[in-house]
Design a protein around this motif. Structure first.
Motif, PDB file in Angstrom:
ATOM      1  N   THR A 134       0.822  -1.215   0.000  1.00  0.00           N
ATOM      2  CA  THR A 134       0.000   0.000   0.000  1.00  0.00           C
ATOM      3  C   THR A 134       0.856   1.265   0.000  1.00  0.00           C
ATOM      4  OG1 THR A 134      -0.156  -0.161   2.420  1.00  0.00           O
ATOM      5  CG2 THR A 134      -1.959  -1.096   1.129  1.00  0.00           C
ATOM      6  N   GLY A 135       1.898   1.270   0.830  1.00  0.00           N
ATOM      7  CA  GLY A 135       2.729   2.461   0.967  1.00  0.00           C
ATOM      8  C   GLY A 135       3.419   2.884  -0.317  1.00  0.00           C
ATOM      9  N   PHE A 136       3.784   1.927  -1.185  1.00  0.00           N
ATOM     10  CA  PHE A 136       4.413   2.239  -2.466  1.00  0.00           C
ATOM     11  C   PHE A 136       3.389   2.503  -3.563  1.00  0.00           C
ATOM     12  CE2 PHE A 136       8.185   0.001  -0.666  1.00  0.00           C
ATOM     13  CZ  PHE A 136       9.117   0.993  -0.893  1.00  0.00           C
ATOM     14  N   GLY A 137       2.129   2.154  -3.302  1.00  0.00           N
ATOM     15  CA  GLY A 137       1.104   2.272  -4.343  1.00  0.00           C
ATOM     16  C   GLY A 137       0.900   3.687  -4.833  1.00  0.00           C
ATOM     17  N   GLY A 138       1.055   4.659  -3.930  1.00  0.00           N
ATOM     18  CA  GLY A 138       0.854   6.051  -4.311  1.00  0.00           C
ATOM     19  C   GLY A 138       1.833   6.522  -5.359  1.00  0.00           C
ATOM     20  N   MET A 139       3.089   6.085  -5.241  1.00  0.00           N
ATOM     21  CA  MET A 139       4.099   6.462  -6.217  1.00  0.00           C
ATOM     22  C   MET A 139       3.697   6.004  -7.612  1.00  0.00           C
ATOM     23  SD  MET A 139       8.196   5.570  -6.168  1.00  0.00           S
ATOM     24  CE  MET A 139       7.987   3.793  -6.389  1.00  0.00           C
ATOM     25  N   PHE A 140       3.175   4.791  -7.708  1.00  0.00           N
ATOM     26  CA  PHE A 140       2.774   4.260  -9.009  1.00  0.00           C
ATOM     27  C   PHE A 140       1.469   4.877  -9.501  1.00  0.00           C
ATOM     28  CE2 PHE A 140       5.581   0.840  -7.494  1.00  0.00           C
ATOM     29  CZ  PHE A 140       6.453   0.808  -8.564  1.00  0.00           C
ATOM     30  N   SER A 141       0.586   5.254  -8.579  1.00  0.00           N
ATOM     31  CA  SER A 141      -0.645   5.927  -8.968  1.00  0.00           C
ATOM     32  C   SER A 141      -0.328   7.216  -9.720  1.00  0.00           C
ATOM     33  CB  SER A 141      -1.482   6.238  -7.727  1.00  0.00           C
ATOM     34  OG  SER A 141      -2.596   7.034  -8.052  1.00  0.00           O
ATOM     35  N   ILE A 142       0.656   7.948  -9.229  1.00  0.00           N
ATOM     36  CA  ILE A 142       1.057   9.216  -9.854  1.00  0.00           C
ATOM     37  C   ILE A 142       1.891   8.983 -11.102  1.00  0.00           C
ATOM     38  CG2 ILE A 142       2.503  11.273  -9.526  1.00  0.00           C
ATOM     39  CD1 ILE A 142       1.584  11.233  -6.570  1.00  0.00           C
TER      40      ILE A 142
ATOM     41  N   PHE B 179      -1.725   6.805   3.662  1.00  0.00           N
ATOM     42  CA  PHE B 179      -2.388   6.878   4.959  1.00  0.00           C
ATOM     43  C   PHE B 179      -2.744   5.473   5.446  1.00  0.00           C
ATOM     44  CE2 PHE B 179      -6.123   7.200   7.703  1.00  0.00           C
ATOM     45  CZ  PHE B 179      -5.679   8.134   8.636  1.00  0.00           C
ATOM     46  N   PHE B 180      -3.216   4.625   4.527  1.00  0.00           N
ATOM     47  CA  PHE B 180      -3.525   3.242   4.897  1.00  0.00           C
ATOM     48  C   PHE B 180      -2.239   2.526   5.312  1.00  0.00           C
ATOM     49  CE2 PHE B 180      -4.258  -1.270   4.101  1.00  0.00           C
ATOM     50  CZ  PHE B 180      -5.474  -1.470   4.764  1.00  0.00           C
ATOM     51  N   GLY B 181      -1.138   2.785   4.563  1.00  0.00           N
ATOM     52  CA  GLY B 181       0.144   2.210   4.942  1.00  0.00           C
ATOM     53  C   GLY B 181       0.585   2.660   6.321  1.00  0.00           C
ATOM     54  N   LEU B 182       0.315   3.915   6.658  1.00  0.00           N
ATOM     55  CA  LEU B 182       0.657   4.445   7.980  1.00  0.00           C
ATOM     56  C   LEU B 182      -0.167   3.754   9.065  1.00  0.00           C
ATOM     57  CD1 LEU B 182       2.410   6.616   9.378  1.00  0.00           C
ATOM     58  CD2 LEU B 182       0.471   8.182   9.161  1.00  0.00           C
ATOM     59  N   PHE B 183      -1.422   3.451   8.758  1.00  0.00           N
ATOM     60  CA  PHE B 183      -2.285   2.720   9.683  1.00  0.00           C
ATOM     61  C   PHE B 183      -1.712   1.321   9.946  1.00  0.00           C
ATOM     62  CE2 PHE B 183      -5.761  -0.337  10.278  1.00  0.00           C
ATOM     63  CZ  PHE B 183      -6.361   0.175  11.425  1.00  0.00           C
ATOM     64  N   VAL B 184      -1.266   0.649   8.873  1.00  0.00           N
ATOM     65  CA  VAL B 184      -0.660  -0.683   9.027  1.00  0.00           C
ATOM     66  C   VAL B 184       0.636  -0.575   9.836  1.00  0.00           C
ATOM     67  CG1 VAL B 184       0.352  -2.644   7.781  1.00  0.00           C
ATOM     68  CG2 VAL B 184      -1.681  -1.496   6.854  1.00  0.00           C
ATOM     69  N   PHE B 185       1.417   0.465   9.569  1.00  0.00           N
ATOM     70  CA  PHE B 185       2.654   0.692  10.323  1.00  0.00           C
ATOM     71  C   PHE B 185       2.354   0.863  11.807  1.00  0.00           C
ATOM     72  CE2 PHE B 185       5.479   3.908  12.234  1.00  0.00           C
ATOM     73  CZ  PHE B 185       6.697   3.252  12.152  1.00  0.00           C
ATOM     74  N   GLY B 186       1.308   1.629  12.126  1.00  0.00           N
ATOM     75  CA  GLY B 186       0.911   1.825  13.515  1.00  0.00           C
ATOM     76  C   GLY B 186       0.534   0.509  14.182  1.00  0.00           C
ATOM     77  N   ALA B 187      -0.185  -0.352  13.445  1.00  0.00           N
ATOM     78  CA  ALA B 187      -0.564  -1.657  13.985  1.00  0.00           C
ATOM     79  C   ALA B 187       0.670  -2.510  14.251  1.00  0.00           C
ATOM     80  CB  ALA B 187      -1.498  -2.367  13.002  1.00  0.00           C
ATOM     81  N   SER B 188       1.635  -2.444  13.332  1.00  0.00           N
ATOM     82  CA  SER B 188       2.884  -3.193  13.501  1.00  0.00           C
ATOM     83  C   SER B 188       3.648  -2.710  14.725  1.00  0.00           C
ATOM     84  CB  SER B 188       3.741  -3.041  12.232  1.00  0.00           C
ATOM     85  OG  SER B 188       5.006  -3.629  12.397  1.00  0.00           O
ATOM     86  N   LEU B 189       3.715  -1.400  14.899  1.00  0.00           N
ATOM     87  CA  LEU B 189       4.430  -0.812  16.030  1.00  0.00           C
ATOM     88  C   LEU B 189       3.750  -1.179  17.355  1.00  0.00           C
ATOM     89  CD1 LEU B 189       6.960   1.001  16.025  1.00  0.00           C
ATOM     90  CD2 LEU B 189       5.450   2.974  16.257  1.00  0.00           C
ATOM     91  N   HIS B 190       2.422  -1.121  17.358  1.00  0.00           N
ATOM     92  CA  HIS B 190       1.656  -1.481  18.562  1.00  0.00           C
ATOM     93  C   HIS B 190       1.891  -2.939  18.939  1.00  0.00           C
ATOM     94  CE1 HIS B 190      -1.642  -1.730  21.442  1.00  0.00           C
ATOM     95  NE2 HIS B 190      -2.107  -2.775  20.768  1.00  0.00           N
ATOM     96  N   LEU B 191       1.867  -3.832  17.939  1.00  0.00           N
ATOM     97  CA  LEU B 191       2.059  -5.253  18.180  1.00  0.00           C
ATOM     98  C   LEU B 191       3.460  -5.530  18.724  1.00  0.00           C
ATOM     99  CD1 LEU B 191       0.467  -7.914  17.775  1.00  0.00           C
ATOM    100  CD2 LEU B 191       1.618  -8.158  15.567  1.00  0.00           C
TER     101      LEU B 191
END
Length: 389
Positions: A215-223, A369-381
């Motif tokens: 997800t985090g890299f998807g934005g680069m390719f979208s543009i 933003f979705f990638g950041l949400f996943v990152f937050g979940a990883s950090l919490h875990l």
């Protein structure tokens, strides 16, 4: 290992990355020529790009599992041999469907090559320099976007697209020779096997990191997938300036790769989280200012810089994969190509629904933003696991 020996190993591995990157991206500028050669439409010719990406997604985990008991040196030699032969065969493909199949086969070694190369590079340096070693290997890929892709596309346009594939096959053959000469012989890790590699996918942190990459890299390719349309239709720039925009993107990728790998050695998780926030800001800026040619050029360079997260995410996978490092490291590039497909698809969707090319920036911001949400979940875990340790 001396500094010279290490440098030669890294150069050998990066040479393969340069060949892979050139073969993957240069074809995008030669699709009309391929279409004319095989008497198909340009959109139909685009199937060869999808076929290659599918080969990457499928090949990375399968080859990592199949080669679990092989030494990393031998595995790299086999992977680059397959890549070289696939591209040389692509250069002489007699018809469109055989060409499409050969592009699929050429994509199979892609992810496993980068994953195993990253593991080899990281194993040869002290722990505090691992991300930089990974970044140096990935420099082959980013330099390809800056130099290899435009040069090969130019040769392809003036001579034939087949020349490009002959050249890429030659780079693959050169890489085989360099790895054979400079990479020390090694043995398969003790206890290596299919089941030990598959264990990687039982770790929640591996799955979260791969999801973050997809997800985090998807934005680069979208543009990037629609940057030519954004430049001409939104910023009213002449078609002749599109190569300049591509060069700015390539420079940004190289700057991001070098700076990001150094930052990752200082703070791995800080770099990943910080780059995701950076992504959201830059991609939103792209959407808001795309009508200005100057701001578009600045934004494209900065979007290229978002590749800074690449070495950090690759290194993170090594840390969380336990005994399944080869499979996890190779799967990073499957996730990267899923990001490619996801970003391009969502970007095309908002354009098709009338929101305009500039809206691809907002798509990128949402994905980040979705990638950041996943990152937050990883950090919490991770913090939760430490508190119970």
């Amino acid at each position: 290992m001396t500094v010279l020996e290490l440098t030669l190993v890294i150069l050998a591995l990066a040479c393969g990355g340069f060949g892979i990157g050139t073969g993957e991206f240069a074809i995008m500028g030669l699709l009309p020529d391929v279409a004319r050669s095989f008497a198909v439409t340009t959109p139909q010719a685009g199937y060869v790009i999808s076929a290659y990406a599918l080969g990457v997604v499928v090949g990375a985990p399968l080859i990592a599992i199949a080669g679990a008991r092989a030494s990393r040196r031998n595995l790299l030699l086999v992977l680059m041999t397959v890549f070289a032969l696939g591209n040389l065969a692509s250069a002489v493909a007699p018809d469109f469907w055989s060409f499409t199949l050969l592009r699929f086969l050429s994509g199979l070694p892609h992810g496993a090559y980068f994953g195993v190369s990253a593991l080899v590079a990281a194993s040869l340096v002290p722990a505090h320099r691992r991300a930089r070693a990974v970044g140096h290997v990935m420099l082959g890929l980013t330099v390809a976007t800056l130099a290899g892709t435009p040069v090969m596309a130019l040769f392809g346009q003036f001579l034939s697209w087949r020349v490009m594939f002959f050249a890429v096959g030659g780079i693959g053959a050169l890489t085989v020779l360099l790895i054979w000469i400079y990479l020390p012989r090694d043995r398969a890790p003790e206890g290596a096997g299919v089941m030990r590699e598959l264990v990687a996918f039982t770790h929640p942190q591996v799955l979260l990191t791969l999801t973050l990459a997809a997800t985090g890299f998807g934005g680069m390719f979208s543009i990037f997938s629609y940057i030519a349309g954004t430049a001409t239709e939104v910023a009213s720039m002449p078609v002749s300036l599109i190569p300049l925009i591509m060069i700015l993107f390539g420079i940004g990728m190289n700057v991001g790769n070098v700076v990001g790998s150094k930052l990752a050695d200082m703070s791995l998780m800080g770099t990943i989280g910080g780059m995701l926030v950076f992504n959201i800001a830059i991609m939103t800026l792209f959407g808001l200012t795309a009508e200005s040619p100057v701001m578009l050029c600045i934004s494209v360079f900065l979007v290229g810089c978002t590749f800074a997260a690449g070495p950090a995410v690759q290194t993170r996978l090594m840390d969380v994969a336990s005994d399944g490092q080869t499979l996890a490291a190779a799967s990073m590039h499957s996730a990267f190509n899923i990001a490619n497909a996801l970003g391009a698809w969502l970007g095309g969707l908002v354009i098709a629904h009338g929101y305009g090319y500039a809206a691809t920036g907002y798509v990128g911001a949402i994905l980040s933003f979705f990638g950041l949400f996943v990152f937050g979940a990883s950090l919490h875990l991770e913090r939760k696991a430490r508190s119970h340790a």
